[in-house]
Scaffold this motif. Sequence first.
Motif, PDB file in Angstrom:
ATOM      1  N   TYR A  75      -4.714  -0.720  -7.001  1.00  0.00           N
ATOM      2  CA  TYR A  75      -4.684  -1.832  -6.045  1.00  0.00           C
ATOM      3  C   TYR A  75      -5.425  -3.062  -6.568  1.00  0.00           C
ATOM      4  O   TYR A  75      -5.051  -4.192  -6.284  1.00  0.00           O
ATOM      5  CB  TYR A  75      -5.275  -1.364  -4.726  1.00  0.00           C
ATOM      6  CG  TYR A  75      -5.173  -2.355  -3.600  1.00  0.00           C
ATOM      7  CD1 TYR A  75      -3.930  -2.823  -3.174  1.00  0.00           C
ATOM      8  CD2 TYR A  75      -6.306  -2.802  -2.921  1.00  0.00           C
ATOM      9  CE1 TYR A  75      -3.826  -3.710  -2.120  1.00  0.00           C
ATOM     10  CE2 TYR A  75      -6.205  -3.690  -1.871  1.00  0.00           C
ATOM     11  CZ  TYR A  75      -4.967  -4.141  -1.459  1.00  0.00           C
ATOM     12  OH  TYR A  75      -4.869  -5.031  -0.432  1.00  0.00           O
TER      13      TYR A  75
ATOM     14  N   LYS B 132       0.827  -1.212   0.000  1.00  0.00           N
ATOM     15  CA  LYS B 132       0.000   0.000   0.000  1.00  0.00           C
ATOM     16  C   LYS B 132       0.859   1.259   0.000  1.00  0.00           C
ATOM     17  O   LYS B 132       0.555   2.231  -0.700  1.00  0.00           O
ATOM     18  CB  LYS B 132      -0.936  -0.012   1.205  1.00  0.00           C
ATOM     19  CG  LYS B 132      -2.053  -1.039   1.113  1.00  0.00           C
ATOM     20  CD  LYS B 132      -2.917  -1.039   2.363  1.00  0.00           C
ATOM     21  CE  LYS B 132      -4.043  -2.062   2.246  1.00  0.00           C
ATOM     22  NZ  LYS B 132      -4.876  -2.103   3.468  1.00  0.00           N
TER      23      LYS B 132
ATOM     24  N   VAL C 153      -1.745   6.050   4.094  1.00  0.00           N
ATOM     25  CA  VAL C 153      -1.975   4.620   4.328  1.00  0.00           C
ATOM     26  C   VAL C 153      -2.399   4.372   5.769  1.00  0.00           C
ATOM     27  O   VAL C 153      -3.336   3.596   6.034  1.00  0.00           O
ATOM     28  CB  VAL C 153      -0.718   3.792   3.980  1.00  0.00           C
ATOM     29  CG1 VAL C 153      -0.880   2.346   4.441  1.00  0.00           C
ATOM     30  CG2 VAL C 153      -0.455   3.838   2.476  1.00  0.00           C
TER      31      VAL C 153
END
Length: 259
Positions: free
Chosen positions: A255, A191, A228
């Motif tokens: 993602y 991430k 994040v």
Amino acid sequence: MDFETALEMQKICTGEERELTRGQIAAEVIEFDSLTKNFRPEMVEECKKFFEGMKADESRKAYDVDSLMEETEHLKAEFQQFIREHRDDDVFRMIYDDIGDFFQTPPFEGLDNIEYGVNEVCVFSVAEYFIWKSEDESRDYDHDGCRRDYRDNIASRTHEEVGDHWIEVFDSLQTRYDKVAGGFDDEHSLKLKIVGCCIIALAAIRDQDEFNLDMAQAGADAKAETIVCAMEDETYIEGESSFTDNVVRLFKFVYDYCR
């Protein structure tokens, strides 16, 4: 277009009930040439075989306007599903189509004045980067082939020199992505990597000036950590920062490829 089928469908739409086969409806409602435009010849041939099978479906029943609309949606979804399941080896086309869908509703606040081509190249660069870098080595992903296909596609839509220019931007951005903190070993690191790269991609959408991109790169890792952590702690609130919202929207798009 088959005139008789089109006439029957027109009558259905005016309130009558008519018998048709699924194949007849498929032949009228699936825009084959448009949906397979710019596909590789082998992929077009696979799609054509599947489409011919759909048109050969002799399942017949009486349709009213509601059931005709429902059947139309089912047939379109069936063909789209076939394309999705068989285009995995054509990564360029997969990303290109998905970016087109992503921009159906402008996703980035404050960047509406930026021409679509700039948005496309920057988003394509980050999406393809994570397909490339997170790819299982056993699948032997062809990054150079995808890059070449994209450059040629830009050139076919514009001019050769335009294709050359934007593939240089594409390459320079991916070089920058290599320097972003994070990695592929665990979820948090992934991430961080994606968010950091999205920050650079969004900076490039606004301005490809090297100095400005260096500034964005210098702060990307720290900003990515903040974003994040906010997402993971569920403290991120949409609407508080248009910049963060833009990063999160692009992160979610990229993602999906890594999952």
